[in-house]
Design a protein around this motif. Structure first.
Motif, PDB file in Angstrom:
ATOM      1  N   SER A 299       8.396  18.326  -4.651  1.00 47.67           N
ATOM      2  CA  SER A 299       7.052  18.885  -4.550  1.00 47.67           C
ATOM      3  C   SER A 299       6.131  17.859  -3.895  1.00 47.67           C
ATOM      4  CB  SER A 299       6.519  19.236  -5.942  1.00 47.67           C
ATOM      5  OG  SER A 299       6.272  18.054  -6.693  1.00 47.67           O
ATOM      6  N   HIS A 300       4.969  18.337  -3.454  1.00 52.35           N
ATOM      7  CA  HIS A 300       4.006  17.430  -2.826  1.00 52.35           C
ATOM      8  C   HIS A 300       3.612  16.302  -3.778  1.00 52.35           C
ATOM      9  CE1 HIS A 300       0.513  16.034  -0.556  1.00 52.35           C
ATOM     10  NE2 HIS A 300      -0.188  16.123  -1.676  1.00 52.35           N
ATOM     11  N   GLY A 301       3.333  16.659  -5.037  1.00 51.82           N
ATOM     12  CA  GLY A 301       2.935  15.650  -6.002  1.00 51.82           C
ATOM     13  C   GLY A 301       4.011  14.609  -6.246  1.00 51.82           C
ATOM     14  N   ASP A 302       5.263  15.058  -6.329  1.00 53.48           N
ATOM     15  CA  ASP A 302       6.362  14.117  -6.547  1.00 53.48           C
ATOM     16  C   ASP A 302       6.599  13.240  -5.320  1.00 53.48           C
ATOM     17  OD1 ASP A 302       6.800  14.883  -9.138  1.00 53.48           O
ATOM     18  OD2 ASP A 302       8.437  16.279  -8.670  1.00 53.48           O
ATOM     19  N   GLN A 303       6.344  13.762  -4.132  1.00 54.87           N
ATOM     20  CA  GLN A 303       6.437  12.928  -2.939  1.00 54.87           C
ATOM     21  C   GLN A 303       5.384  11.826  -2.964  1.00 54.87           C
ATOM     22  OE1 GLN A 303       6.467  15.160   0.732  1.00 54.87           O
ATOM     23  NE2 GLN A 303       8.383  16.193   0.255  1.00 54.87           N
ATOM     24  N   ARG A 304       4.184  12.157  -3.465  1.00 47.25           N
ATOM     25  CA  ARG A 304       3.145  11.129  -3.572  1.00 47.25           C
ATOM     26  C   ARG A 304       3.550  10.061  -4.589  1.00 47.25           C
ATOM     27  NH1 ARG A 304      -1.542  12.234  -1.028  1.00 47.25           N
ATOM     28  NH2 ARG A 304      -1.484   9.971  -0.895  1.00 47.25           N
ATOM     29  N   ARG A 305       4.170  10.502  -5.697  1.00 43.41           N
ATOM     30  CA  ARG A 305       4.650   9.548  -6.702  1.00 43.41           C
ATOM     31  C   ARG A 305       5.738   8.644  -6.118  1.00 43.41           C
ATOM     32  NH1 ARG A 305       4.248  10.929 -12.452  1.00 43.41           N
ATOM     33  NH2 ARG A 305       2.640  12.515 -12.742  1.00 43.41           N
ATOM     34  N   LEU A 306       6.605   9.233  -5.306  1.00 41.44           N
ATOM     35  CA  LEU A 306       7.662   8.440  -4.676  1.00 41.44           C
ATOM     36  C   LEU A 306       7.052   7.404  -3.729  1.00 41.44           C
ATOM     37  CD1 LEU A 306      10.616   7.811  -4.195  1.00 41.44           C
ATOM     38  CD2 LEU A 306      10.688   9.687  -2.520  1.00 41.44           C
ATOM     39  N   GLY A 307       5.995   7.791  -3.031  1.00 44.99           N
ATOM     40  CA  GLY A 307       5.317   6.834  -2.159  1.00 44.99           C
ATOM     41  C   GLY A 307       4.785   5.639  -2.937  1.00 44.99           C
TER      42      GLY A 307
ATOM     43  N   THR B 146      -3.980  11.138  -5.247  1.00 50.86           N
ATOM     44  CA  THR B 146      -3.975  12.483  -5.839  1.00 50.86           C
ATOM     45  C   THR B 146      -4.313  13.571  -4.813  1.00 50.86           C
ATOM     46  OG1 THR B 146      -6.321  12.460  -6.491  1.00 50.86           O
ATOM     47  CG2 THR B 146      -4.734  11.483  -8.024  1.00 50.86           C
ATOM     48  N   SER B 147      -4.363  13.210  -3.543  1.00 47.94           N
ATOM     49  CA  SER B 147      -4.718  14.186  -2.503  1.00 47.94           C
ATOM     50  C   SER B 147      -3.769  15.380  -2.502  1.00 47.94           C
ATOM     51  CB  SER B 147      -4.683  13.508  -1.129  1.00 47.94           C
ATOM     52  OG  SER B 147      -4.915  14.436  -0.098  1.00 47.94           O
ATOM     53  N   GLY B 148      -4.328  16.585  -2.497  1.00 49.30           N
ATOM     54  CA  GLY B 148      -3.520  17.798  -2.435  1.00 49.30           C
ATOM     55  C   GLY B 148      -2.948  18.242  -3.764  1.00 49.30           C
ATOM     56  N   MET B 149      -3.274  17.550  -4.846  1.00 51.94           N
ATOM     57  CA  MET B 149      -2.739  17.898  -6.159  1.00 51.94           C
ATOM     58  C   MET B 149      -3.690  18.815  -6.911  1.00 51.94           C
ATOM     59  SD  MET B 149      -1.210  14.303  -7.613  1.00 51.94           S
ATOM     60  CE  MET B 149      -0.004  13.339  -6.684  1.00 51.94           C
ATOM     61  N   GLY B 150      -3.127  19.616  -7.820  1.00 55.67           N
ATOM     62  CA  GLY B 150      -3.931  20.404  -8.735  1.00 55.67           C
ATOM     63  C   GLY B 150      -4.472  19.536  -9.850  1.00 55.67           C
ATOM     64  N   ALA B 151      -5.265  20.143 -10.725  1.00 57.92           N
ATOM     65  CA  ALA B 151      -5.942  19.384 -11.782  1.00 57.92           C
ATOM     66  C   ALA B 151      -4.959  18.682 -12.718  1.00 57.92           C
ATOM     67  CB  ALA B 151      -6.855  20.313 -12.576  1.00 57.92           C
TER      68      ALA B 151
ATOM     69  N   ARG C 251       0.821  -1.203   0.000  1.00 61.86           N
ATOM     70  CA  ARG C 251       0.000   0.000   0.000  1.00 61.86           C
ATOM     71  C   ARG C 251       0.853   1.250   0.000  1.00 61.86           C
ATOM     72  NH1 ARG C 251      -2.942   1.350   5.646  1.00 61.86           N
ATOM     73  NH2 ARG C 251      -3.514   3.159   4.398  1.00 61.86           N
ATOM     74  N   SER C 252       0.257   2.321  -0.523  1.00 61.90           N
ATOM     75  CA  SER C 252       0.797   3.656  -0.295  1.00 61.90           C
ATOM     76  C   SER C 252      -0.106   4.330   0.723  1.00 61.90           C
ATOM     77  CB  SER C 252       0.831   4.475  -1.592  1.00 61.90           C
ATOM     78  OG  SER C 252      -0.488   4.808  -1.993  1.00 61.90           O
ATOM     79  N   PHE C 253       0.399   5.407   1.336  1.00 63.55           N
ATOM     80  CA  PHE C 253      -0.330   6.042   2.428  1.00 63.55           C
ATOM     81  C   PHE C 253      -0.859   7.401   2.020  1.00 63.55           C
ATOM     82  CE2 PHE C 253       2.176   2.848   4.506  1.00 63.55           C
ATOM     83  CZ  PHE C 253       1.397   2.425   5.572  1.00 63.55           C
ATOM     84  N   GLN C 254      -1.907   7.832   2.753  1.00 62.41           N
ATOM     85  CA  GLN C 254      -2.519   9.137   2.496  1.00 62.41           C
ATOM     86  C   GLN C 254      -1.535  10.259   2.794  1.00 62.41           C
ATOM     87  OE1 GLN C 254      -6.231   9.556   4.522  1.00 62.41           O
ATOM     88  NE2 GLN C 254      -6.673  11.561   3.671  1.00 62.41           N
ATOM     89  N   SER C 255      -0.691  10.068   3.820  1.00 66.99           N
ATOM     90  CA  SER C 255       0.359  11.032   4.133  1.00 66.99           C
ATOM     91  C   SER C 255       1.691  10.447   3.685  1.00 66.99           C
ATOM     92  CB  SER C 255       0.399  11.331   5.636  1.00 66.99           C
ATOM     93  OG  SER C 255       0.607  10.142   6.381  1.00 66.99           O
ATOM     94  N   ASN C 256       2.587  11.304   3.217  1.00 64.27           N
ATOM     95  CA  ASN C 256       3.871  10.836   2.720  1.00 64.27           C
ATOM     96  C   ASN C 256       4.727  10.305   3.866  1.00 64.27           C
ATOM     97  OD1 ASN C 256       3.305  11.682   0.052  1.00 64.27           O
ATOM     98  ND2 ASN C 256       3.787  13.780   0.617  1.00 64.27           N
TER      99      ASN C 256
ATOM    100  N   THR D  72      -1.173  11.832 -12.594  1.00 62.00           N
ATOM    101  CA  THR D  72      -1.044  10.713 -11.664  1.00 62.00           C
ATOM    102  C   THR D  72      -2.029   9.608 -12.023  1.00 62.00           C
ATOM    103  OG1 THR D  72      -0.292  12.183  -9.903  1.00 62.00           O
ATOM    104  CG2 THR D  72      -1.131  10.035  -9.239  1.00 62.00           C
ATOM    105  N   ALA D  73      -3.242   9.990 -12.403  1.00 59.94           N
ATOM    106  CA  ALA D  73      -4.232   8.991 -12.824  1.00 59.94           C
ATOM    107  C   ALA D  73      -3.743   8.231 -14.054  1.00 59.94           C
ATOM    108  CB  ALA D  73      -5.567   9.667 -13.108  1.00 59.94           C
ATOM    109  N   ASN D  74      -3.171   8.941 -15.009  1.00 61.73           N
ATOM    110  CA  ASN D  74      -2.626   8.289 -16.205  1.00 61.73           C
ATOM    111  C   ASN D  74      -1.490   7.342 -15.843  1.00 61.73           C
ATOM    112  OD1 ASN D  74      -4.427   9.653 -17.853  1.00 61.73           O
ATOM    113  ND2 ASN D  74      -2.990  11.286 -18.371  1.00 61.73           N
TER     114      ASN D  74
END
Length: 271
Positions: free
Chosen positions: A167-175, A193-198, A101-106, A204-206
């Motif tokens: 960035s926040h988005g890249d941290q989520r990708r790393l997770g 995708t929590s906290g990400m812009g459109a 699993r990945s987590f909601q928080s990094n 991330t969905a792709n």
């Protein structure tokens, strides 16, 4: 063992012969004091599907993830993975079966580089125990494999950056890459995708779509963005107050009156 418990166990064991099912719960309940977080949840996840879990805040989505992955013990019920009951299996042993699993928080080693974060996981998976060795044989032995995971999430060009500077988005990708480094067959993603812009959300969905296709993953996804959920999912389960309100393909969930009343509300026209 009373008759009802025996009947449920027999039904769950019967599921173990169904090759289409890879993960399921039977009568899963979780209480925190007098608060019911999960109430008799019977979830089934088919091999190779992307199955989304949606519901309002407090519906029990993350509690469900935590009981499936062993972070929390259920108050009642059982968890089954690939034909075997894993209810009592320690959390740290479940990734070895292929459940990650990945987590909601990094949750990252912020003082280490992106590559070091991944390499530690690759090295630990290979050794069978946690290993923070940064200078020994693992430095070169597992580097190539770590790079493969970074390439999959588009972070290979940032391999030398400390994670605290991402960035926040890249941290989520790393997770997500860290979860992939455990070589799962079933991947649980908690609001990736929590906290990400459109734009980041769509990218991330792709990426998740591509990962599923490339690796043949089964994905269980918690996500609030309904555009993402409806466009990506094979099936959707709606939780409300700890109970399953409905399960079905996106079109069926979109038109479900109970779901509309409990969760989607006035969004129907937009969907």
């Amino acid at each position: 063992m009373n008759e009802q418990i025996q009947r449920k166990r027999d039904e769950s064991q019967a599921h173990s012969g169904d090759e289409d099912l890879v993960l399921w719960t039977d009568g899963l309940s979780k209480l925190f004091g007098g608060i019911v977080a999960l109430d008799d949840v019977n979830l089934s996840v088919e091999r190779g599907e992307l199955h989304a879990i949606i519901g309002p805040n407090g519906a029990g989505k993350t509690t469900l993830f935590n009981t499936v992955t062993g972070k929390l013990d259920p108050s009642e019920g059982s968890v089954w993975f690939d034909g075997e009951e894993i209810t009592d299996l320690p959390q740290e042993e479940r990734p070895h079966l292929g459940l990650a699993r990945s987590f909601q928080s990094n949750q990252l080693f912020n003082d280490l580089t992106v590559l070091e974060n991944i390499r530690i996981v690759v090295q630990t998976v290979n050794s069978g125990s946690f290993d923070l060795d940064l200078l020994g044989d693992g430095q070169s032995k597992f580097r190539d494999r770590a790079f493969e995971h970074l390439e999959r999430v588009g972070l290979d060009d940032q391999h030398g950056v400390k994670t605290t500077n991402l960035s926040h988005g890249d941290q989520r990708r790393l997770g997500i890459a860290i979860a992939l480094a455990t070589e799962p067959s079933v991947l649980l993603l908690d609001e990736p995708t929590s906290g990400m812009g459109a734009t980041e959300t769509r990218e991330t969905a792709n990426m998740i779509d591509e990962l599923q296709a490339e690796l043949g993953l089964t994905i269980l996804l918690i996500e609030h963005d309904m555009d993402i959920v409806l466009s990506m999912s094979d099936r959707i389960t709606v939780l409300n107050q700890g109970e399953i309100l409905a399960t079905g393909p996106p079109d069926e969930i979109r038109e479900n009156e109970a779901v509309q009343n409990a969760y989607l509300g006035g969004m129907r026209e937009e969907l």
